[in-house]
Write an enzyme that holds these catalytic residues in place. Structure first.
Site, PDB file in Angstrom:
ATOM      1  N   ASP A  61     -29.058  -8.973  -8.401  1.00  0.00           N
ATOM      2  CA  ASP A  61     -28.926  -7.719  -7.647  1.00  0.00           C
ATOM      3  C   ASP A  61     -29.633  -7.883  -6.302  1.00  0.00           C
ATOM      4  O   ASP A  61     -30.086  -8.971  -5.950  1.00  0.00           O
ATOM      5  CB  ASP A  61     -29.478  -6.536  -8.454  1.00  0.00           C
ATOM      6  CG  ASP A  61     -31.003  -6.527  -8.487  1.00  0.00           C
ATOM      7  OD1 ASP A  61     -31.624  -7.575  -8.170  1.00  0.00           O
ATOM      8  OD2 ASP A  61     -31.587  -5.482  -8.804  1.00  0.00           O
ATOM      9  N   LYS A  65     -21.261  -9.539 -11.952  1.00  0.00           N
ATOM     10  CA  LYS A  65     -22.640  -9.083 -12.186  1.00  0.00           C
ATOM     11  C   LYS A  65     -22.705  -8.172 -13.403  1.00  0.00           C
ATOM     12  O   LYS A  65     -23.582  -8.303 -14.258  1.00  0.00           O
ATOM     13  CB  LYS A  65     -23.166  -8.359 -10.948  1.00  0.00           C
ATOM     14  CG  LYS A  65     -24.636  -7.980 -11.110  1.00  0.00           C
ATOM     15  CD  LYS A  65     -25.104  -7.000 -10.052  1.00  0.00           C
ATOM     16  CE  LYS A  65     -26.237  -6.178 -10.606  1.00  0.00           C
ATOM     17  NZ  LYS A  65     -26.309  -4.847 -10.080  1.00  0.00           N
TER      18      LYS A  65
END
Length: 211
Positions: A139, A121
């Protein structure tokens, strides 16, 4: 609406709401973005933006960062949580950037993900926001909304990312992931969710969630 129409509706609604897209984490270059994103793991962006000015006043580049000890870094970033791991990661990756990349942040997923404390990420955010490479960092907001909108099964963030990349056009990814984050915060939060305000979920959401 079929899935294609839902996707078009999401893109158009978000474009209307967020024609200009603010970047959540304050930074001035790829290195400060990398550090800010690393600090944001299990911490709010608001908190990170309060702490990074204190850290960057002492070290806003890898050369100054390695002059600090892990302990000194840890003291400054403590309010962001996970400070033992994050401080080691920040110091370690700064050393690697100097040794391997002349102090520059590398522009590939593979090289970024090989750095200490940098996951997929974090690498995706840096590639997208610092270098403009299409990526879709997922997220908690994006994970929640893709499920609410019936566009992913919500099993895990990796599956959500795959689904998002499959259904949204690639040239929209960098804008969309930020637009969805802002939308999730403002209109479709995890707690205190008001469906009346949440036009996207109200229009295309899973039937069982919007009864």
């Amino acid at each position: 609406m079929n899935k294609k129409e839902k996707v078009t509706f999401v893109i158009n609604t978000l474009k209307e709401l967020y024609p200009e897209i603010p970047i959540p984490l304050d930074h001035k270059d790829p290195y400060t973005l990398l550090i800010a994103v690393l600090l944001s793991a299990q911490c709010t962006d608001v908190r990170v933006n309060q702490i990074t000015p204190l850290l960057f006043a002492k070290a806003d580049n890898p050369y100054d960062m390695v002059k600090m000890s892990v302990e000194e870094i840890k003291e400054i970033i403590r309010p962001c949580g996970l400070s033992p791991m994050k401080s080691k990661g920040i110091h370690g990756l700064s050393c690697i950037l100097i040794d391997k990349y002349n102090g520059e942040v590398p522009q590939s997923f593979e090289a970024l993900e090989a750095l200490p404390a940098v996951g997929h990420k974090t690498a995706s955010v840096v590639m997208s926001q610092a270098f403009g490479v299409p990526a879709f960092p997922v997220d908690t907001h994006i994970h929640r909304l893709m499920y609410r909108w019936g566009l992913s099964n919500g099993k895990n963030v990796l599956q959500t990312e795959k689904d998002a990349k499959r259904i949204f056009p690639k040239d929209c990814w960098n804008d969309l992931h930020l637009q969805i984050i802002w939308y999730g915060r403002e209109y479709s939060p995890a707690r205190g969710w008001n469906l009346e305000k949440d036009i996207i979920s109200k229009t295309i959401g899973r039937k069982e969630l919007i009864k």
